[in-house]
Design an enzyme around this catalytic site. Structure first.
Site, PDB file in Angstrom:
ATOM      1  N   HIS A 198      -7.303   8.429  11.522  1.00  0.00           N
ATOM      2  CA  HIS A 198      -7.006   7.057  11.684  1.00  0.00           C
ATOM      3  C   HIS A 198      -5.140   6.943  11.308  1.00  0.00           C
ATOM      4  CE1 HIS A 198     -11.066   5.717  10.229  1.00  0.00           C
ATOM      5  NE2 HIS A 198     -10.962   5.987  11.461  1.00  0.00           N
TER       6      HIS A 198
ATOM      7  N   ASN B  81     -20.339  11.960  -3.507  1.00  0.00           N
ATOM      8  CA  ASN B  81     -19.887  10.445  -3.598  1.00  0.00           C
ATOM      9  C   ASN B  81     -20.880   9.929  -4.671  1.00  0.00           C
ATOM     10  OD1 ASN B  81     -19.978   7.696  -2.968  1.00  0.00           O
ATOM     11  ND2 ASN B  81     -19.445   8.013  -0.915  1.00  0.00           N
ATOM     12  N   PRO B  82     -20.267   9.130  -5.893  1.00  0.00           N
ATOM     13  CA  PRO B  82     -21.022   8.635  -6.907  1.00  0.00           C
ATOM     14  C   PRO B  82     -22.153   7.558  -6.194  1.00  0.00           C
ATOM     15  CG  PRO B  82     -18.950   8.037  -7.007  1.00  0.00           C
ATOM     16  CD  PRO B  82     -18.821   8.804  -5.908  1.00  0.00           C
TER      17      PRO B  82
ATOM     18  N   VAL C 213      -4.915   7.984   5.400  1.00  0.00           N
ATOM     19  CA  VAL C 213      -3.569   7.824   6.069  1.00  0.00           C
ATOM     20  C   VAL C 213      -2.623   8.174   4.891  1.00  0.00           C
ATOM     21  CG1 VAL C 213      -4.242   6.189   7.806  1.00  0.00           C
ATOM     22  CG2 VAL C 213      -3.638   5.217   5.556  1.00  0.00           C
ATOM     23  N   ASP C 214      -2.995   8.449   3.803  1.00  0.00           N
ATOM     24  CA  ASP C 214      -2.020   8.614   2.580  1.00  0.00           C
ATOM     25  C   ASP C 214      -1.420  10.011   2.543  1.00  0.00           C
ATOM     26  OD1 ASP C 214      -3.871  10.338   1.552  1.00  0.00           O
ATOM     27  OD2 ASP C 214      -4.967   8.725   0.359  1.00  0.00           O
TER      28      ASP C 214
ATOM     29  N   ARG D 223       0.746  -1.210   0.043  1.00  0.00           N
ATOM     30  CA  ARG D 223       0.029  -0.045   0.042  1.00  0.00           C
ATOM     31  C   ARG D 223       0.988   1.102   0.025  1.00  0.00           C
ATOM     32  NH1 ARG D 223      -4.149  -0.115   4.018  1.00  0.00           N
ATOM     33  NH2 ARG D 223      -4.769   1.850   3.449  1.00  0.00           N
TER      34      ARG D 223
HETATM   35  C1  BJW Z   1     -15.925   8.084  -4.432  1.00  0.00           C
HETATM   36  C2  BJW Z   1     -15.027   8.075  -5.485  1.00  0.00           C
HETATM   37  C3  BJW Z   1     -14.662   9.372  -6.062  1.00  0.00           C
HETATM   38  C4  BJW Z   1     -15.444   6.020  -4.594  1.00  0.00           C
HETATM   39  N1  BJW Z   1     -15.255  10.499  -5.576  1.00  0.00           N
HETATM   40  N2  BJW Z   1     -16.350   9.235  -3.890  1.00  0.00           N
HETATM   41  C5  BJW Z   1     -20.183   2.460  16.660  1.00  0.00           C
HETATM   42  C6  BJW Z   1     -21.295   1.461  15.861  1.00  0.00           C
HETATM   43  C7  BJW Z   1     -20.891   0.435  15.363  1.00  0.00           C
HETATM   44  C8  BJW Z   1     -19.449  -0.152  15.461  1.00  0.00           C
HETATM   45  C9  BJW Z   1     -18.668   0.764  16.265  1.00  0.00           C
HETATM   46  C10 BJW Z   1     -19.164   2.024  16.789  1.00  0.00           C
HETATM   47  N3  BJW Z   1     -17.911   2.337  17.104  1.00  0.00           N
HETATM   48  C11 BJW Z   1     -16.866   1.819  17.029  1.00  0.00           C
HETATM   49  C12 BJW Z   1     -17.306   0.640  16.300  1.00  0.00           C
HETATM   50  C13 BJW Z   1     -16.119  -0.250  15.746  1.00  0.00           C
HETATM   51  C14 BJW Z   1     -15.620  -0.133  14.561  1.00  0.00           C
HETATM   52  C15 BJW Z   1     -16.645   0.397  13.429  1.00  0.00           C
HETATM   53  O1  BJW Z   1     -16.787   1.489  13.115  1.00  0.00           O
HETATM   54  N4  BJW Z   1     -16.933  -0.866  12.801  1.00  0.00           N
HETATM   55  C16 BJW Z   1     -18.003  -0.453  11.533  1.00  0.00           C
HETATM   56  C17 BJW Z   1     -17.327  -0.941  10.353  1.00  0.00           C
HETATM   57  C18 BJW Z   1     -19.314  -1.361  11.992  1.00  0.00           C
HETATM   58  N5  BJW Z   1     -14.664   1.245  14.879  1.00  0.00           N
HETATM   59  C19 BJW Z   1     -13.542   1.005  15.332  1.00  0.00           C
HETATM   60  O2  BJW Z   1     -13.254  -0.126  15.842  1.00  0.00           O
HETATM   61  C20 BJW Z   1     -12.851   2.172  15.606  1.00  0.00           C
HETATM   62  N6  BJW Z   1     -12.197   2.306  16.908  1.00  0.00           N
HETATM   63  C21 BJW Z   1     -12.913   2.898  17.840  1.00  0.00           C
HETATM   64  O3  BJW Z   1     -13.988   3.407  17.985  1.00  0.00           O
HETATM   65  O4  BJW Z   1     -12.272   2.613  19.277  1.00  0.00           O
HETATM   66  C22 BJW Z   1     -13.154   2.491  20.224  1.00  0.00           C
HETATM   67  C23 BJW Z   1     -14.056   1.214  20.213  1.00  0.00           C
HETATM   68  C24 BJW Z   1     -13.356  -0.010  19.712  1.00  0.00           C
HETATM   69  C25 BJW Z   1     -14.225  -1.148  19.878  1.00  0.00           C
HETATM   70  C26 BJW Z   1     -15.615  -1.289  20.014  1.00  0.00           C
HETATM   71  C27 BJW Z   1     -16.066   0.164  20.229  1.00  0.00           C
HETATM   72  C28 BJW Z   1     -15.464   1.263  20.310  1.00  0.00           C
HETATM   73  C29 BJW Z   1     -11.330   2.275  14.813  1.00  0.00           C
HETATM   74  C30 BJW Z   1     -11.952   2.410  13.262  1.00  0.00           C
HETATM   75  C31 BJW Z   1     -10.486   2.170  12.415  1.00  0.00           C
HETATM   76  C32 BJW Z   1     -10.577   2.130  10.967  1.00  0.00           C
HETATM   77  N7  BJW Z   1      -9.586   1.602  10.182  1.00  0.00           N
HETATM   78  C33 BJW Z   1      -9.607   1.727   8.821  1.00  0.00           C
HETATM   79  C34 BJW Z   1      -7.861   1.445   8.288  1.00  0.00           C
HETATM   80  C35 BJW Z   1      -6.917   2.279   8.563  1.00  0.00           C
HETATM   81  C36 BJW Z   1      -5.647   2.213   8.308  1.00  0.00           C
HETATM   82  C37 BJW Z   1      -5.378   1.697   6.899  1.00  0.00           C
HETATM   83  O5  BJW Z   1      -5.789   2.598   5.740  1.00  0.00           O
HETATM   84  O6  BJW Z   1      -4.903   0.572   6.503  1.00  0.00           O
HETATM   85  O7  BJW Z   1      -9.778   2.800   8.374  1.00  0.00           O
HETATM   86  S1  BJW Z   1     -10.567   0.533   8.059  1.00  0.00           S
HETATM   87  C38 BJW Z   1     -11.128   1.809   6.723  1.00  0.00           C
HETATM   88  O8  BJW Z   1     -12.234   1.980   6.903  1.00  0.00           O
HETATM   89  C39 BJW Z   1     -10.026   2.821   6.751  1.00  0.00           C
HETATM   90  C40 BJW Z   1     -10.791   4.081   6.392  1.00  0.00           C
HETATM   91  O9  BJW Z   1     -10.324   5.102   6.976  1.00  0.00           O
HETATM   92  C41 BJW Z   1     -12.293   3.601   6.949  1.00  0.00           C
HETATM   93  C42 BJW Z   1     -13.369   4.186   6.379  1.00  0.00           C
HETATM   94  O10 BJW Z   1     -13.595   3.999   4.962  1.00  0.00           O
HETATM   95  P1  BJW Z   1     -14.070   5.132   3.734  1.00  0.00           P
HETATM   96  O11 BJW Z   1     -12.834   6.159   3.850  1.00  0.00           O
HETATM   97  O12 BJW Z   1     -15.228   5.513   4.071  1.00  0.00           O
HETATM   98  O13 BJW Z   1     -13.709   4.099   2.423  1.00  0.00           O
HETATM   99  P2  BJW Z   1     -14.721   3.139   1.747  1.00  0.00           P
HETATM  100  O14 BJW Z   1     -14.123   2.461   0.852  1.00  0.00           O
HETATM  101  O15 BJW Z   1     -15.583   2.612   2.806  1.00  0.00           O
HETATM  102  O16 BJW Z   1     -15.457   4.136   1.055  1.00  0.00           O
HETATM  103  C43 BJW Z   1     -15.235   4.866  -0.001  1.00  0.00           C
HETATM  104  C44 BJW Z   1     -16.310   5.648  -0.727  1.00  0.00           C
HETATM  105  O17 BJW Z   1     -15.878   6.521  -1.763  1.00  0.00           O
HETATM  106  C45 BJW Z   1     -17.604   4.714  -1.282  1.00  0.00           C
HETATM  107  O18 BJW Z   1     -18.766   5.270  -0.575  1.00  0.00           O
HETATM  108  C46 BJW Z   1     -17.605   5.326  -2.410  1.00  0.00           C
HETATM  109  O19 BJW Z   1     -18.723   5.171  -3.196  1.00  0.00           O
HETATM  110  C47 BJW Z   1     -16.785   6.576  -2.559  1.00  0.00           C
HETATM  111  N8  BJW Z   1     -16.013   6.822  -3.650  1.00  0.00           N
HETATM  112  N9  BJW Z   1     -14.751   6.515  -5.696  1.00  0.00           N
HETATM  113  C48 BJW Z   1     -15.915  10.278  -4.643  1.00  0.00           C
HETATM  114  N10 BJW Z   1     -13.739   9.223  -7.390  1.00  0.00           N
END
Ligand code: BJW
Length: 247
Positions: free
Chosen positions: A120, A216-217, A104-105, A72
């Site tokens: 993140h 967001n598309p 994180v990029d 990555r």
């Molecule tokens: C375009 C496009 C274009 C495409 N133009 N748009 C409350 C409720 C439920 C669950 C939880 C909660 N609180 C905490 C949780 C647990 C968990 C969580 O949220 N789980 C859910 C998945 C259910 N959260 C955590 O564990 C977090 N920690 C925490 O809360 O600690 C306290 C705690 C712990 C345990 C239990 C309870 C509390 C930590 C979250 C860490 C996320 N880490 C990652 C990896 C980071 C490192 C790495 O890069 O490797 O972060 S996972 C990944 O998802 C990354 C991203 O930042 C994150 C979000 O993803 P993002 O950016 O939204 O990407 P996509 O792919 O999902 O979406 C892309 C979008 O772009 C799409 O919609 C496309 O349509 C669009 N798109 N092309 C515009 N050209």
């Protein structure tokens, strides 16, 4: 592209007193960086998030997770900011605008954005996997193999990013909460709004009376709550938007 949507976006941005922008992986998609949840090309369509992005996954197979992050890092190193990163950086110079990113990029900073609230972590930093050890280092060589921490001499070094089940930095959350509460316009760009606590900040803004715009598309769980939805790729939208500032 619907011209009146972009015109509305322009007017709301220039009339707002305080703007908060939240970005996710989609803002970097047009730079060639993989998103996580897109059905065809998203990372989670090929890799199990609990194996690659959780402390348990790293403990089970540190070599595998390390090599995935090195791959990555290579992908990001070859990328450049696109029109969306550049447009947001330009808006930050002209308007009162706070930027929160889940990415994180580092592409927002490369585009010229400052004081980016990075929820993140950072891809080009390592830290010790032992939470009692505070060792951090910048990544110099992205081909370096997995290694143990020099300071505690025991745990492996890992990317300084936030994995599932790990807590985000408390001061970073406080800052994101504050700017979401303060703004009168909240712009969500390229995030699926599925991961918490990041996904909750739009609701914080909404409850504080801010207008919401989403770029967001694809539809997300936020789409039904927004005042303006622009269902187009972010780079295209910002290219068009920024041309209105030149007129
Ligand atoms: C375009 C496009 C274009 C495409 N133009 N748009 C409350 C409720 C439920 C669950 C939880 C909660 N609180 C905490 C949780 C647990 C968990 C969580 O949220 N789980 C859910 C998945 C259910 N959260 C955590 O564990 C977090 N920690 C925490 O809360 O600690 C306290 C705690 C712990 C345990 C239990 C309870 C509390 C930590 C979250 C860490 C996320 N880490 C990652 C990896 C980071 C490192 C790495 O890069 O490797 O972060 S996972 C990944 O998802 C990354 C991203 O930042 C994150 C979000 O993803 P993002 O950016 O939204 O990407 P996509 O792919 O999902 O979406 C892309 C979008 O772009 C799409 O919609 C496309 O349509 C669009 N798109 N092309 C515009 N050209």
């Amino acid at each position: 592209m619907n011209n009146s949507d972009i015109q509305n976006l322009y007017e709301w941005l220039t009339q707002a007193e305080c703007i908060t922008v939240m970005t996710g992986a989609g803002v970097s998609a047009e730079s060639g960086i993989s998103t996580f949840r897109d059905a065809q090309e998203g990372l989670w369509s090929k890799y199990d998030p609990m194996e690659m992005a959780s402390p348990e996954g790293f403990s089970r197979d540190p070599e595998l997770v390390w090599s995935w992050y090195q791959w990555r890092r290579q992908q990001v190193q070859q990328a450049s900011p696109n029109a969306a990163h550049l447009g947001i950086a330009e808006l930050q110079k002209r308007l009162k605008l706070y930027l929160i990113t889940q990415n994180v990029d580092g592409l927002h900073q490369q585009a010229g954005s400052t004081e980016v609230i990075e929820l993140h972590g950072h891809l080009f930093e390592n830290r010790c996997h032992n939470s009692q050890c505070d060792y951090h280092e910048s990544v110099v060589d992205i081909e370096e193999p997995l290694k143990r921490c020099n300071q505690c001499q025991s745990a492996y070094l890992r990317p300084s990013v936030v994995w599932f089940g790990e807590s985000l930095d408390a001061s970073v959350i406080d800052m994101a909460q504050k700017v979401s509460q303060q703004c009168d316009l909240f712009l969500s760009v390229g995030t699926s709004s599925e991961v918490y606590p990041a996904a909750g900040f739009a609701n914080v803004a909404l409850q504080a009376g801010a207008k919401l715009i989403e770029i967001n598309p694809n539809a997300t769980s936020l789409s039904s709550k927004v005042d303006l939805l622009i269902a187009k790729p972010a780079g295209q939208v910002f290219k068009h938007l920024m041309s209105l500032f030149d007129d």
